[in-house]
Design an enzyme around this catalytic site. Structure first.
Site, PDB file in Angstrom:
ATOM      1  N   GLU A 122       0.804  -1.220   0.000  1.00 53.64           N
ATOM      2  CA  GLU A 122       0.000   0.000   0.000  1.00 53.64           C
ATOM      3  C   GLU A 122       0.840   1.273   0.000  1.00 53.64           C
ATOM      4  OE1 GLU A 122      -2.552  -0.640   3.347  1.00 53.64           O
ATOM      5  OE2 GLU A 122      -4.013  -1.787   2.185  1.00 53.64           O
ATOM      6  N   GLU A 170       7.396 -21.512   8.380  1.00 48.39           N
ATOM      7  CA  GLU A 170       7.854 -20.627   9.450  1.00 48.39           C
ATOM      8  C   GLU A 170       8.940 -21.259  10.325  1.00 48.39           C
ATOM      9  OE1 GLU A 170       5.230 -20.854  13.349  1.00 48.39           O
ATOM     10  OE2 GLU A 170       4.017 -20.204  11.644  1.00 48.39           O
TER      11      GLU A 170
END
Length: 268
Positions: free
Chosen positions: A79, A110
């Site tokens: 963004e 992860e």
């Protein structure tokens, strides 16, 4: 380590609750999140200040995380170009398991303590840059490994975690610890912890972009004109800044591609 994000929910027998009860309890828990963020403001200030200083010198901001934390970093990074007019490699979000993990969980991604650094090397990360690890638990090996390796290369490191005294925070020069407590649904850190991380990311990137001159007054003068709504908003901004009529302002905006450049080129 025992983490508050994994503690038993304060609520039980959720399946027996009415919809109104579920919503009321979730909302009650959500209201505690901004208060937890407020307690971390001094930590956020240190991270934002250090990041802005690096970016003023041409450095970049990297986010690394897994699962929800990784997705939130990718969202914030993606963004920044349309909002502030920066290039797509100025703020970079990296998620464990690669971009495919944004939509679909990648098993055990992860848990790889080496992969984050390998991912960062593709962007030629260096000591001009800042690396922020995002991990609700503060125990994610992917994030710990990435921060640890970055430290050995004199890269400025920070983190956003939702437990105190975590291994991730121990690796970060500028740790941000927002302790959000047990989730309504035990262990579901996409809820309060995710909300807290989103709030901190909003604060961090917005503060940094203001400090490096990507806004003017209270306006997004460098925003990209990617749809009609933004063209209309930009036109109004040019009109307010210059006193031009709508047609002239719109033409100037479209010619130069940003509010800032349009205003700077009035009369040219």
């Amino acid at each position: 380590m025992e983490t508050t994000t994994e503690k038993e929910s304060l609520y039980n027998h959720l399946e027996q609750m009415q919809v109104s009860e579920i919503l009321e309890h979730i909302n009650k828990e959500d209201q505690t999140v901004p208060l937890a963020v407020a307690k971390a403001l001094p930590q956020i200030e240190k991270l934002a200040t250090a990041t802005a200083e690096k970016m003023k010198e041409g450095g970049r901001l990297f986010y690394i995380g897994a699962g929800t934390s990784g997705r939130l970093g990718v969202v914030d990074a993606s963004e920044c170009p349309p909002t502030f007019g920066v290039s797509f490699d100025t703020v970079v979000g990296i998620i464990a398991g690669g971009d495919g993990a944004i939509r679909k969980a990648v098993e055990f991604a992860e848990d790889d303590a080496e992969q984050a650094w390998n991912d960062l090397l593709r962007y030629q990360i260096n000591d001009k840059d800042v690396l922020v690890g995002i991990a609700a638990s503060g125990t994610t090996p992917y994030v710990i490994g990435g921060l640890r390796k970055a430290n050995t290369h004199n890269i400025t490191t920070g983190c956003i975690v939702c437990n105190s005294g975590s291994p991730v925070a121990a690796e970060a020069k500028y740790p941000v610890e927002v302790v959000t407590g047990p989730e309504f649904l035990t262990g579901s850190t996409r809820m309060k912890a995710g909300t807290a991380q989103k709030l901190v990311l909003n604060m961090l990137s917005t503060c940094v972009m203001i400090r490096i001159g990507k806004t003017k007054g209270n306006k997004m003068v460098d925003m990209q004109l990617t749809n009609n709504k933004l063209v209309d908003r930009g036109t109004r901004m040019v009109m307010n800044e210059t006193g031009l009529d709508e047609e002239t302002a719109a033409a100037l905006l479209l010619k130069y591609g940003s509010v800032r450049k349009a205003v700077e080129n009035v009369g040219n």
